[in-house]
Enzyme design. Structure first.
Site, PDB file in Angstrom:
ATOM      1  N   TYR A 169       9.840 -22.784   0.981  1.00 45.45           N
ATOM      2  CA  TYR A 169      10.985 -21.883   1.194  1.00 45.45           C
ATOM      3  C   TYR A 169      12.300 -22.665   1.089  1.00 45.45           C
ATOM      4  O   TYR A 169      13.238 -22.260   0.402  1.00 45.45           O
ATOM      5  CB  TYR A 169      10.834 -21.238   2.573  1.00 45.45           C
ATOM      6  CG  TYR A 169      11.895 -20.231   2.934  1.00 45.45           C
ATOM      7  CD1 TYR A 169      11.877 -18.951   2.389  1.00 45.45           C
ATOM      8  CD2 TYR A 169      12.903 -20.551   3.847  1.00 45.45           C
ATOM      9  CE1 TYR A 169      12.853 -18.017   2.732  1.00 45.45           C
ATOM     10  CE2 TYR A 169      13.873 -19.627   4.201  1.00 45.45           C
ATOM     11  CZ  TYR A 169      13.840 -18.357   3.648  1.00 45.45           C
ATOM     12  OH  TYR A 169      14.802 -17.436   3.991  1.00 45.45           O
TER      13      TYR A 169
HETATM   14  P1  NDP Z   1      12.185  -8.843   4.930  1.00 45.38           P
HETATM   15  O1  NDP Z   1      10.829  -9.462   4.798  1.00 45.38           O
HETATM   16  O2  NDP Z   1      12.503  -8.035   6.128  1.00 45.38           O
HETATM   17  O3  NDP Z   1      12.534  -8.004   3.617  1.00 45.38           O
HETATM   18  C1  NDP Z   1      12.292  -8.548   2.350  1.00 45.38           C
HETATM   19  C2  NDP Z   1      12.538  -7.468   1.325  1.00 45.38           C
HETATM   20  O4  NDP Z   1      12.312  -8.030   0.033  1.00 45.38           O
HETATM   21  C3  NDP Z   1      11.622  -6.279   1.474  1.00 45.38           C
HETATM   22  O5  NDP Z   1      12.362  -5.102   1.262  1.00 45.38           O
HETATM   23  C4  NDP Z   1      10.590  -6.463   0.365  1.00 45.38           C
HETATM   24  O6  NDP Z   1      10.120  -5.188  -0.086  1.00 45.38           O
HETATM   25  C5  NDP Z   1      11.404  -7.196  -0.690  1.00 45.38           C
HETATM   26  N1  NDP Z   1      10.593  -8.040  -1.582  1.00 45.38           N
HETATM   27  C6  NDP Z   1       9.782  -9.073  -1.247  1.00 45.38           C
HETATM   28  N2  NDP Z   1       9.165  -9.558  -2.341  1.00 45.38           N
HETATM   29  C7  NDP Z   1       9.602  -8.825  -3.394  1.00 45.38           C
HETATM   30  C8  NDP Z   1       9.327  -8.837  -4.787  1.00 45.38           C
HETATM   31  N3  NDP Z   1       8.458  -9.681  -5.326  1.00 45.38           N
HETATM   32  N4  NDP Z   1       9.972  -7.937  -5.573  1.00 45.38           N
HETATM   33  C9  NDP Z   1      10.851  -7.056  -5.047  1.00 45.38           C
HETATM   34  N5  NDP Z   1      11.151  -6.989  -3.738  1.00 45.38           N
HETATM   35  C10 NDP Z   1      10.524  -7.866  -2.919  1.00 45.38           C
HETATM   36  O7  NDP Z   1      13.183 -10.093   4.821  1.00 45.38           O
HETATM   37  P2  NDP Z   1      14.705 -10.237   5.291  1.00 45.38           P
HETATM   38  O8  NDP Z   1      15.407  -8.964   5.180  1.00 45.38           O
HETATM   39  O9  NDP Z   1      14.718 -10.993   6.566  1.00 45.38           O
HETATM   40  O10 NDP Z   1      15.213 -11.260   4.164  1.00 45.38           O
HETATM   41  C11 NDP Z   1      16.010 -10.875   3.073  1.00 45.38           C
HETATM   42  C12 NDP Z   1      16.553 -12.146   2.423  1.00 45.38           C
HETATM   43  O11 NDP Z   1      17.293 -12.886   3.379  1.00 45.38           O
HETATM   44  C13 NDP Z   1      15.471 -13.085   1.898  1.00 45.38           C
HETATM   45  O12 NDP Z   1      15.899 -13.675   0.687  1.00 45.38           O
HETATM   46  C14 NDP Z   1      15.383 -14.125   2.988  1.00 45.38           C
HETATM   47  O13 NDP Z   1      14.904 -15.359   2.501  1.00 45.38           O
HETATM   48  C15 NDP Z   1      16.823 -14.216   3.423  1.00 45.38           C
HETATM   49  N6  NDP Z   1      17.019 -14.769   4.759  1.00 45.38           N
HETATM   50  C16 NDP Z   1      16.590 -14.126   5.896  1.00 45.38           C
HETATM   51  C17 NDP Z   1      16.831 -14.669   7.161  1.00 45.38           C
HETATM   52  C18 NDP Z   1      16.433 -13.990   8.444  1.00 45.38           C
HETATM   53  O14 NDP Z   1      16.649 -14.572   9.517  1.00 45.38           O
HETATM   54  N7  NDP Z   1      15.867 -12.807   8.411  1.00 45.38           N
HETATM   55  C19 NDP Z   1      17.498 -15.957   7.291  1.00 45.38           C
HETATM   56  C20 NDP Z   1      17.891 -16.556   6.047  1.00 45.38           C
HETATM   57  C21 NDP Z   1      17.660 -15.977   4.846  1.00 45.38           C
HETATM   58  P3  NDP Z   1       8.623  -4.994  -0.666  1.00 45.38           P
HETATM   59  O15 NDP Z   1       7.708  -5.706   0.278  1.00 45.38           O
HETATM   60  O16 NDP Z   1       8.426  -3.521  -0.704  1.00 45.38           O
HETATM   61  O17 NDP Z   1       8.637  -5.588  -2.044  1.00 45.38           O
END
Ligand code: NDP
Length: 266
Positions: A169
């Protein structure tokens, strides 16, 4: 006279707020839940139109129903890289030019480095870095031709300092940070700005999984966060509105921490 001028200025700023996304279209990957959903919600609230994507249709349908008329969805897996040019073409054919791309979709995995398999590593980097490049290229081609656009990457504190058990990651998000600088140098002369938002610890399903059953990790994260609490997804949403808006028209190549001070905490 002075009063008249002030009223005029007030009414101008109401219609021409530099923070408004009126008339702007954003593509937000992973917009059906978590941070992506709140980026979409804040952008709609700022007057914009959004197209959100994700692999599962149901959360996307529910999100669009909540967000209203200026929100649309397309089911898409960002890791299907050969399909991304087609996705962008379809979106622009239906909804018009994409002004803002938010590369939000991402996955995490917490494992000691020695237990991470090559397949694990590839899967994380494929989603969080390789696919981000492919989709960015697909959108940037069109933005460059129009001499206008804003590309926003969602990075992480894992690219700022060493967090244990997230080798793949952290590698993927560090790659994203590097890519922001290179793409900003290549694209900005053509009116396309490229920036990152680096969230701290934000309350979503992802952070629940990372912190769940690991009180020591939670305590360490809070100890070095001067504001002493997790952020909310909308904290990232409003930062994305800013970077997408005219208010940020001279900002490119930046990585903006939205982290309650976590990145500078002792
Ligand atoms: P979640 O796991 O809550 O949401 C992730 C989202 O991405 C889901 O809607 C999922 O939908 C979608 N997703 C995952 N894989 C794919 C794919 N292959 N194609 C299309 N959509 C995809 O994560 P967060 O909201 O917490 O994170 C969002 C971003 O923020 C990420 O990039 C994460 O690394 C970053 N981040 C988050 C932090 C935190 O504390 N939460 C901290 C730092 C960074 P579905 O499964 O339906 O595809």
């Amino acid at each position: 006279m002075e009063q008249e001028q002030r009223t005029q200025t007030n009414s101008q700023s109401a219609t021409l707020s530099p923070f408004s996304l009126d008339g702007k279209l954003a593509l937000i990957t992973g917009g059906g839940s978590g941070i992506g959903f709140d980026i979409a919600r804040c952008m709609v609230q700022a007057g914009g139109t959004v197209v959100i994507t994700g692999r599962r249709e149901q959360p996307l349908q529910e999100a669009v129903a909540t967000l209203g008329d200026r929100a649309h969805y397309m089911v898409n897996d960002v890791t299907d890289r050969p399909l991304l040019d087609d996705l962008v073409e379809r979106i622009e054919a239906i909804y018009g030019p994409i002004d803002t791309l938010v590369n939000n979709a991402g996955i995490n995995m917490k494992k000691p480095a020695l237990e991470v398999t090559d397949e694990d590593f590839d899967r994380i980097v494929h989603t969080n870095l390789n696919s981000v490049f492919s989709l960015t290229r697909a959108c940037a081609k069109r933005m460059m031709a129009r001499q206008s656009g804003s590309i926003i990457m969602i990075s992480s504190m894992a690219a700022y300092y060493g967090i244990d058990r997230v080798a793949a990651y952290a590698a993927s998000k560090s790659g994203v940070e590097g890519m922001v600088k290179v793409l900003a140098s290549e694209f900005s002369g053509n009116g396309v700005r490229v920036n990152a938002i680096a969230p701290g610890f934000i309350e979503t399903a992802m952070s629940k999984t990372a912190m769940g059953g690991d009180p020591d990790r939670f305590a360490r994260a809070m100890r070095r966060t001067p504001m002493g609490k997790f952020g909310q997804p909308e904290d990232i949403g409003w930062a994305a509105v800013f970077l997408a808006s005219e208010a940020a028209k001279y900002i490119t190549g930046a990585s903006l921490p939205v982290d309650g001070g976590n990145s500078i905490g002792f």
